[in-house]
Design a protein around this motif. Structure first.
Motif, short mmCIF file in Angstrom:
data_model
loop_
_atom_site.label_atom_id
_atom_site.label_comp_id
_atom_site.label_asym_id
_atom_site.label_seq_id
_atom_site.Cartn_x
_atom_site.Cartn_y
_atom_site.Cartn_z
N TYR A 122 36.06 44.92 31.81
CA TYR A 122 36.38 44.08 30.82
C TYR A 122 37.07 43.01 31.61
O TYR A 122 38.10 42.93 32.20
CB TYR A 122 37.42 44.67 29.91
N VAL A 123 36.90 41.59 30.91
CA VAL A 123 37.62 40.36 31.41
C VAL A 123 38.50 40.14 30.32
O VAL A 123 38.16 39.67 29.11
CB VAL A 123 36.51 38.98 31.68
N VAL A 157 46.00 33.21 33.45
CA VAL A 157 45.11 33.82 34.33
C VAL A 157 44.41 35.15 33.83
O VAL A 157 45.07 35.97 33.45
CB VAL A 157 45.84 34.11 35.70
N PRO A 158 43.24 35.05 33.54
CA PRO A 158 42.21 36.19 33.05
C PRO A 158 42.42 37.45 34.10
O PRO A 158 42.73 37.22 35.26
CB PRO A 158 41.02 35.80 33.12
N LEU A 159 42.54 38.66 33.36
CA LEU A 159 42.73 39.60 34.31
C LEU A 159 41.22 40.62 34.08
O LEU A 159 40.56 40.65 32.94
CB LEU A 159 43.67 40.68 33.70
N LEU A 160 40.79 41.26 35.26
CA LEU A 160 39.80 42.11 35.14
C LEU A 160 40.46 43.47 35.03
O LEU A 160 41.38 43.78 35.69
CB LEU A 160 38.99 42.04 36.72
N VAL A 161 39.99 44.21 34.12
CA VAL A 161 40.57 45.67 33.86
C VAL A 161 39.40 46.61 33.55
O VAL A 161 38.17 46.12 33.38
CB VAL A 161 41.22 45.71 32.64
N GLU A 194 33.80 37.54 37.79
CA GLU A 194 34.42 36.35 38.38
C GLU A 194 33.72 34.75 37.73
O GLU A 194 34.20 34.03 37.56
CB GLU A 194 34.36 36.35 39.87
N GLU A 195 32.26 35.02 37.70
CA GLU A 195 31.72 33.96 36.82
C GLU A 195 32.04 33.74 35.55
O GLU A 195 32.31 32.45 35.10
CB GLU A 195 30.07 34.30 36.93
N ASP A 212 41.42 33.15 44.05
CA ASP A 212 41.11 31.95 43.73
C ASP A 212 39.71 31.66 43.59
O ASP A 212 38.91 32.15 44.44
CB ASP A 212 41.78 30.86 44.68
N LEU A 213 39.18 30.91 42.56
CA LEU A 213 37.92 30.71 42.16
C LEU A 213 37.41 29.41 42.14
O LEU A 213 37.70 28.74 41.07
CB LEU A 213 37.49 31.54 40.89
N PRO A 214 37.22 28.69 43.30
CA PRO A 214 36.83 27.40 43.30
C PRO A 214 35.57 27.22 42.60
O PRO A 214 34.63 28.01 42.21
CB PRO A 214 36.87 27.15 44.70
#
Length: 173
Positions: A55-56, A73-77, A99-100, A163-165
């Motif tokens: 879940y994002v 900042v979004p969280l991955l859970v 991440e996308e 970090d996601l460039p």
């Protein structure tokens, strides 16, 4: 693995999610949050059977330390892969797909891992995550009792970030 695809869950996926992975109240809650625009539930499907999910969390973090230190900042859970499907790269594919989703909104993503879960620390480090800070953050773990009531149990997590460039136009072709 060649039949496994990652897709955004839809409302009518609830019965198959519950049949394959259990956790009826969890999935119903995440689908409702997704419907309200607070997140995205991604599911790994082996043909048409769910074998994993993540879940994002796009809403504001519930923990004050995260709201203050990682505002927006979004969280991955709740990354999970069904036991008999582990070790096939499905968890990695779920994280990369998440991440996308995040990359389109923000240049950074965060997640929490139990300080004692060395296996997951190594997994995320391999994917480029690093410690946000050394001290664990007080969070909570959600579960549901037999009557479907939400329970929040105190938990400690070490927060990792990445970090996601933005993808370059050339890299997208």
């Amino acid at each position: 693995m060649r039949h496994v695809r990652i897709a955004e869950a839809e409302e009518d996926d609830l019965p198959s999610l519950v049949d394959a992975l259990g956790q009826e109240h969890y999935f119903a809650t995440q689908l409702a949050r997704q419907r309200d625009g607070h997140g995205v539930l991604l599911v790994a499907l082996d043909r048409f059977t769910p074998v994993g999910d993540v879940y994002v969390w796009l809403a504001e973090a519930e923990e004050p330390e995260l709201r203050d230190g990682l505002a927006g900042v979004p969280l991955l859970v709740h990354l999970e892969v069904a036991p008999r499907h582990r070790g096939r790269g499905i968890g990695t594919r779920l994280v990369l797909a998440a991440e996308e989703v995040v990359r389109r909104r923000c240049g950074r993503v965060a997640l929490g891992v139990s300080p004692q879960d060395h296996r997951m620390h190594h997994f995320y480090q391999r994917l480029g995550y690093r410690a946000w800070r050394w001290e664990p953050v007080r969070t909570h773990r959600e579960s549901w009792d037999e009557q479907g009531r939400l329970l929040r149990e105190p938990d400690l997590c070490r927060v990792l970030i990445k970090d996601l460039p933005p993808r370059s136009v050339e890299g997208a072709l």
